[in-house]
Structures are given as C-alpha cells and as structure tokens.
Design an enzyme around this catalytic site. Structure first.
Site, mmCIF file in Angstrom:
data_model
loop_
_atom_site.group_PDB
_atom_site.id
_atom_site.type_symbol
_atom_site.label_atom_id
_atom_site.label_comp_id
_atom_site.label_asym_id
_atom_site.label_seq_id
_atom_site.Cartn_x
_atom_site.Cartn_y
_atom_site.Cartn_z
ATOM 1 N N ALA A 24 8.108 -3.094 2.866
ATOM 2 C CA ALA A 24 9.079 -3.375 4.149
ATOM 3 C C ALA A 24 10.435 -2.847 4.056
ATOM 4 O O ALA A 24 11.271 -3.212 5.065
ATOM 5 C CB ALA A 24 9.167 -4.960 4.425
ATOM 6 N N SER A 25 10.748 -1.775 3.346
ATOM 7 C CA SER A 25 11.948 -1.194 3.298
ATOM 8 C C SER A 25 12.085 0.016 4.229
ATOM 9 O O SER A 25 13.324 0.510 4.295
ATOM 10 C CB SER A 25 12.197 -0.837 1.935
ATOM 11 O OG SER A 25 11.361 0.309 1.396
ATOM 12 N N ASN A 57 1.178 -3.842 3.713
ATOM 13 C CA ASN A 57 1.324 -2.350 4.194
ATOM 14 C C ASN A 57 1.743 -1.471 3.295
ATOM 15 O O ASN A 57 1.599 -0.284 3.417
ATOM 16 C CB ASN A 57 2.824 -2.597 5.168
ATOM 17 C CG ASN A 57 3.452 -1.442 5.617
ATOM 18 O OD1 ASN A 57 3.003 -0.802 6.292
ATOM 19 N ND2 ASN A 57 4.581 -1.074 5.082
ATOM 20 N N SER A 113 -5.940 2.946 8.411
ATOM 21 C CA SER A 113 -5.498 4.007 8.666
ATOM 22 C C SER A 113 -6.736 4.584 9.648
ATOM 23 O O SER A 113 -7.981 4.805 9.408
ATOM 24 C CB SER A 113 -5.330 5.369 7.493
ATOM 25 O OG SER A 113 -5.260 6.774 8.270
ATOM 26 N N TYR A 152 -5.607 8.948 -0.365
ATOM 27 C CA TYR A 152 -5.014 8.010 0.865
ATOM 28 C C TYR A 152 -6.365 7.633 1.334
ATOM 29 O O TYR A 152 -6.603 6.195 1.636
ATOM 30 C CB TYR A 152 -4.194 8.747 1.685
ATOM 31 C CG TYR A 152 -3.489 8.013 2.806
ATOM 32 C CD1 TYR A 152 -2.509 6.989 2.642
ATOM 33 C CD2 TYR A 152 -4.043 8.094 4.031
ATOM 34 C CE1 TYR A 152 -2.135 6.264 3.726
ATOM 35 C CE2 TYR A 152 -3.675 7.483 5.064
ATOM 36 C CZ TYR A 152 -2.572 6.629 5.061
ATOM 37 O OH TYR A 152 -1.916 5.845 6.056
ATOM 38 N N VAL A 153 -7.217 8.348 1.799
ATOM 39 C CA VAL A 153 -8.334 7.935 2.637
ATOM 40 C C VAL A 153 -9.297 7.074 1.755
ATOM 41 O O VAL A 153 -9.967 6.014 2.207
ATOM 42 C CB VAL A 153 -8.991 9.213 3.055
ATOM 43 C CG1 VAL A 153 -10.389 8.772 3.692
ATOM 44 C CG2 VAL A 153 -8.574 9.963 4.098
ATOM 45 N N LYS A 158 -7.629 3.598 1.529
ATOM 46 C CA LYS A 158 -7.954 3.008 2.839
ATOM 47 C C LYS A 158 -9.297 2.411 3.354
ATOM 48 O O LYS A 158 -9.455 1.351 3.777
ATOM 49 C CB LYS A 158 -7.413 3.986 4.063
ATOM 50 C CG LYS A 158 -5.817 4.092 4.178
ATOM 51 C CD LYS A 158 -5.138 2.846 4.041
ATOM 52 C CE LYS A 158 -3.668 3.035 4.143
ATOM 53 N NZ LYS A 158 -2.766 1.928 4.273
#
Length: 248
Positions: free
Chosen positions: A14-15, A91, A144, A158-159, A162
């Site tokens: 959350a930065s 997240n 995503s 990444y995929v 996810k």
C-alpha cells in the site's frame, strides 16, 4: 451507500499505486487502515499521512509477506494495536520484467509466486481466526486482466502467479463461506501506475486508451472503487468471483 465505519483493513503493498488508492478509498468510507510495505517506508508513511488527513486511523507495518513468521507477527501487532482485521486486500506484487519466456530465469517465477501466492496464503490463514470468531470477513485479491486473455506475452512469471492466486481465491471462497467470510478477486487491465510507467514502451498508455471502449486507461481509483464494493456489505451475496476492470 457504502459504509465501512468500524472496519479494520489490511492492505498489502500500500505504499503506492493501486494499494495506496485502495487504502485511501476504504479510509474515505470510514475504515481504519493497516498499511503494509516491504522496502518503501517513506512512501508507506505518506499513505498513512494521507489517511490521517481524512480523519481515520492508520499505521504502517513492515513485513516480508512471503515469510509466514513475519506475517503472523504483523497480524498480531495489527490486532493488538488497531483491532481485529475485518477486511484483507492482497495487492502486493514484485515489479514486472518484460522478458520472452525462453529468456526468463526460474528465479523470476519464484519471486512472483512467493509474494503473490505464498504471501496471500500466509495472510489469509493469519486473519482467518479473527474473522471466524466474528463470523464475518472480506478478502479481496488483486488479480490481473492478463489471466482473462488467451495469449499474454513477456509476462509469464506475473501471469503464472496471478493464475495461481485466482485458484487460491476460488478454493478459499469455497471453504470460508461457511464462516461468513467472502473471498473475491478483481482483474484490472493496464492501470496508470508508476510500475506500469516503468515497464511500458513509449506511448503505451496512449495506445491502451485509444483501444479502450471507455476511451481511457484504467486508474488506481477505478480499481479502488470495485474493492470498496467487495469489501462492503453490498457484496455479501458474492463469493468466488473475479471482476474485470477496464478490459475490452
């Protein structure tokens, strides 16, 4: 009208970007926010300051969410300092590196799996006792729109992570429903964040906007609005779903 007054929310990563937008939106709706970060302390503290300017409580908590011990310690601190976590937003994600699959080392896959899947797994298990006791909880996993496409290129780690997180989302939704806990996912398309700016080719955002049915690129605030819905009582009869945002 969505109201989250009295809710304690943990948002990972959350930065900045989507995480910060989600934290600010849920605070705007009355929640108190635990801001998780790994290395961007100054930016996490900025998120906290922005929330406090809205009149809500917020604290920054550093933790490597890939490590179960660190997650348990963080959740214990949040529960003791702020109250029992009612809403969890998974997240956090490592930076994306655009590489052809044949040139991608396995370490890149492990990095994404450790944060996005292992981290979410540790977090869900850590908040589960408090949610079970209250017979209520909302877990929102940021997925995503790449997982909704047939041929994503140059984003294999990444995929893959996810996709695994989506599987974990469905499994948790099935098992936690009996305790009054809802688990859902959101799949944003390319979102206007610093991370997207770093990895995108020149004029990529403009090209995305031109192709979009709604005529613009997705913003972090667009995603935050859907998180707010899934975090609220308005979505009490939804679990195990994946909502696409900004995908044509």
């Amino acid at each position: 009208m969505i109201v989250l007054k009295g809710k304690i929310v943990l948002v990972t990563g959350a930065s900045g970007g989507i995480g910060r937008a989600v934290a600010l939106k849920l605070a705007e709706l009355g929640a108190d926010i635990a801001v998780n970060y790994l290395s961007r302390k100054t930016e996490a503290e900025k998120t906290v300051a922005l929330i406090k300017n809205q009149g809500r409580n917020a604290y920054a908590f550093v933790a490597d969410i890939a490590l179960e011990k660190k997650v348990k310690e963080m959740v214990t601190r949040i529960n003791d300092q702020m109250g029992t976590i009612t809403i969890l937003v998974n997240n956090a994600a490592p930076p994306i590196s655009l590489e052809e699959l044949e040139n991608t080392p396995w370490d890149a896959f492990e990095s994404h799996l450790n944060v996005q899947v292992r981290g979410a797994y540790h977090l869900m298990r850590a908040v589960l006792p408090g949610m079970k006791k209250d017979r209520y909880g909302k877990i929102v996993n940021i997925l995503s729109a790449y997982i909704l496409q047939n041929f994503p290129k140059k984003v294999a780690p990444y995929v893959m992570a996810k996709e695994a997180l989506w599987g974990l989302t469905k499994a948790a939704a099935a098992e936690f429903a009996a305790y009054g806990i809802r688990v859902n996912g959101i799949s944003p398309w390319v979102t206007d964040t610093e991370m997207a700016e770093r990895v995108s080719p020149p004029r990529f955002k403009e090209m995305v906007a031109q192709r979009a049915l709604l005529g613009r690129i997705t913003t972090p605030e667009d995603v935050a609005n859907i998180v707010a819905f899934l975090a609220s009582s308005a979505s009490d009869h939804l679990t195990g779903i994946n909502i696409p945002v900004g995908l044509n």
